[in-house]
Write a protein that holds these residues in place. Structure first.
Motif, PDB file in Angstrom:
ATOM      1  N   LYS A 197       0.840  -1.222   0.000  1.00 32.78           N
ATOM      2  CA  LYS A 197       0.000   0.000   0.000  1.00 32.78           C
ATOM      3  C   LYS A 197       0.866   1.260   0.000  1.00 32.78           C
ATOM      4  N   LYS A 198       2.073   1.139   0.572  1.00 30.34           N
ATOM      5  CA  LYS A 198       2.960   2.314   0.679  1.00 30.34           C
ATOM      6  C   LYS A 198       3.750   2.572  -0.610  1.00 30.34           C
ATOM      7  N   VAL A 199       3.752   1.582  -1.503  1.00 32.07           N
ATOM      8  CA  VAL A 199       4.520   1.735  -2.751  1.00 32.07           C
ATOM      9  C   VAL A 199       3.738   2.634  -3.702  1.00 32.07           C
ATOM     10  N   THR A 200       4.323   3.763  -4.051  1.00 31.76           N
ATOM     11  CA  THR A 200       3.655   4.675  -4.996  1.00 31.76           C
ATOM     12  C   THR A 200       3.930   4.150  -6.395  1.00 31.76           C
ATOM     13  N   SER A 201       4.568   4.940  -7.223  1.00 34.63           N
ATOM     14  CA  SER A 201       4.854   4.416  -8.560  1.00 34.63           C
ATOM     15  C   SER A 201       6.283   3.889  -8.627  1.00 34.63           C
ATOM     16  N   VAL A 202       6.483   2.899  -9.470  1.00 33.95           N
ATOM     17  CA  VAL A 202       7.816   2.307  -9.654  1.00 33.95           C
ATOM     18  C   VAL A 202       8.796   3.372 -10.125  1.00 33.95           C
ATOM     19  N   THR A 203       8.357   4.213 -11.076  1.00 34.42           N
ATOM     20  CA  THR A 203       9.291   5.202 -11.642  1.00 34.42           C
ATOM     21  C   THR A 203       9.679   6.263 -10.605  1.00 34.42           C
ATOM     22  N   SER A 204       8.760   6.612  -9.690  1.00 31.74           N
ATOM     23  CA  SER A 204       9.121   7.578  -8.622  1.00 31.74           C
ATOM     24  C   SER A 204      10.239   7.006  -7.774  1.00 31.74           C
ATOM     25  N   LEU A 205      10.128   5.717  -7.444  1.00 38.72           N
ATOM     26  CA  LEU A 205      11.154   5.065  -6.620  1.00 38.72           C
ATOM     27  C   LEU A 205      12.485   4.980  -7.363  1.00 38.72           C
ATOM     28  N   GLU A 207      13.444   7.075  -9.653  1.00 37.31           N
ATOM     29  CA  GLU A 207      13.913   8.470  -9.696  1.00 37.31           C
ATOM     30  C   GLU A 207      14.602   8.851  -8.389  1.00 37.31           C
ATOM     31  N   GLU A 208      14.125   8.260  -7.293  1.00 40.55           N
ATOM     32  CA  GLU A 208      14.744   8.529  -5.979  1.00 40.55           C
ATOM     33  C   GLU A 208      16.086   7.826  -5.843  1.00 40.55           C
ATOM     34  N   GLY A 209      16.427   6.995  -6.845  1.00 43.28           N
ATOM     35  CA  GLY A 209      17.725   6.324  -6.812  1.00 43.28           C
ATOM     36  C   GLY A 209      17.668   4.872  -6.385  1.00 43.28           C
ATOM     37  N   HIS A 210      16.456   4.322  -6.271  1.00 42.88           N
ATOM     38  CA  HIS A 210      16.351   2.909  -5.877  1.00 42.88           C
ATOM     39  C   HIS A 210      16.896   1.992  -6.969  1.00 42.88           C
ATOM     40  N   THR A 211      17.527   0.916  -6.527  1.00 49.05           N
ATOM     41  CA  THR A 211      17.995  -0.150  -7.414  1.00 49.05           C
ATOM     42  C   THR A 211      17.002  -1.302  -7.285  1.00 49.05           C
ATOM     43  N   PRO A 212      17.082  -2.326  -8.138  1.00 52.54           N
ATOM     44  CA  PRO A 212      16.201  -3.491  -7.946  1.00 52.54           C
ATOM     45  C   PRO A 212      16.330  -4.089  -6.544  1.00 52.54           C
ATOM     46  N   LEU A 215      14.670  -1.733  -4.026  1.00 51.23           N
ATOM     47  CA  LEU A 215      13.224  -1.756  -4.304  1.00 51.23           C
ATOM     48  C   LEU A 215      12.588  -2.944  -3.581  1.00 51.23           C
ATOM     49  N   LEU A 216      13.235  -4.100  -3.695  1.00 53.73           N
ATOM     50  CA  LEU A 216      12.712  -5.304  -3.026  1.00 53.73           C
ATOM     51  C   LEU A 216      12.795  -5.179  -1.511  1.00 53.73           C
TER      52      LEU A 216
END
Length: 294
Positions: A197-205, A207-212, A215-216
């Motif tokens: 529920k807390k995950v917004t959009s994949v691309t926003s994450l 853009e924040e610099g998350h890696t795979p 992200l997991l």
């Protein structure tokens, strides 16, 4: 580092998870097909899903095909992936231009339209496995979530995203697939649902610099996450003049003879990577000779 997929498990193997970054892969597809922004987003989402679903397969020669057949102006999408991270694909109409949707985003659902999705797995058996589901939202991620639940009976959550630059190149692309195993505890399910529920959009994450990996870790916060493997992924087409020649032979001697009689070279196009192959009249004559001998 280029594009890659991570495969992980969590909660004592009750959860299996995949995440990918696919910016270069989607940009390669955009350049090959000269797709409009909304076509790039739709194709990019399915390519990203295909790359992760491809590495879920075990066999060296296993091939996965995802087909979206729908009535929107995009005129369908086809993506093919193998178990080694290679993926390729195309859309029926790469030039679709649509207004943004009511959220101000690219209108992928409007471009795709109403229809269904085929998932074909060729695992070297007599017949390939074919699963078919009706598109639920035509946004692709939700449609795959529905496919996994209904056709494979695997409760899943799929997130996919493609973000475009102002100059229509690809800024970010990636996604995740989280799946529950049949013996998952209710406690684990509830915690995972809260996290998702807390995950917004994949691309926003992204853009924040998350890696795979991160992200997991974010999606599976509170669980012991074990990264099992990292697989490079790329847009790769295995077409060649030899393969195209085989397709040409399959049209039959009569048709090849007619092409020779026209006295002009012919150009054949590979749908998947948009590369053109030219055959001269002399090459056609040589192909016809080989057909006659066969």
């Amino acid at each position: 580092m280029g594009d890659y997929i991570v495969r992980a498990t969590a909660a004592n193997n009750q959860i299996r998870a995949f995440a990918a970054t696919t910016k270069e892969l989607v940009e390669t597809a955009r350049v090959a097909h000269n797709t409009s922004p909304v076509a790039t987003a739709a194709l990019g989402r399915l390519l990203t899903a295909g790359s992760m679903m491809g590495v879920m397969m075990k066999g060296e020669k296993d091939i996965l095909t995802l087909q979206i057949k729908a009535g929107g102006p995009l005129e369908g999408i086809t993506v093919t992936a193998d178990s080694k991270g290679n993926v390729k694909g195309y859309v029926g109409n790469p030039n679709v231009i649509l207004h943004a949707n009511d959220k101000g985003k690219l209108d992928v659902a409007g471009a795709v339209g109403v229809g269904f999705m085929n998932v074909i797995k060729d695992m070297g058996m007599k017949e390939p496995y074919v699963g078919q589901t009706v598109l639920q939202t035509s946004e692709i991620a939700e449609d795959l979530t529905y496919y996994f639940a209904t056709s494979e009976q695997v409760p899943s959550s799929v997130g996919l995203g493609v973000l475009m630059e102002k100059d229509n190149t690809v800024k970010q692309a990636g996604g995740f697939i989280i799946q529950l195993m049949p013996f998952t505890d209710d406690e684990v399910i509830n915690k995972l649902e809260e996290n998702l529920k807390k995950v917004t959009s994949v691309t926003s994450l992204l853009e924040e610099g998350h890696t795979p990996e991160s992200l997991l870790k974010l999606i599976l916060d509170g669980f012991d996450v074990e990264i099992m493997e990292t697989v490079p992924t790329q847009f790769h087409c295995n077409c060649s003049k030899k393969r195209v020649e085989k397709a040409l032979i399959s049209v039959g001697k009569k048709e090849i003879k007619e092409m020779i009689d026209d006295g002009k070279e012919i150009e054949l196009n590979c749908h998947f990577c948009n590369k053109n192959y030219i055959f001269t009249v002399d090459e056609l004559k040589s192909i016809l000779k080989r057909c006659t001998r066969a």
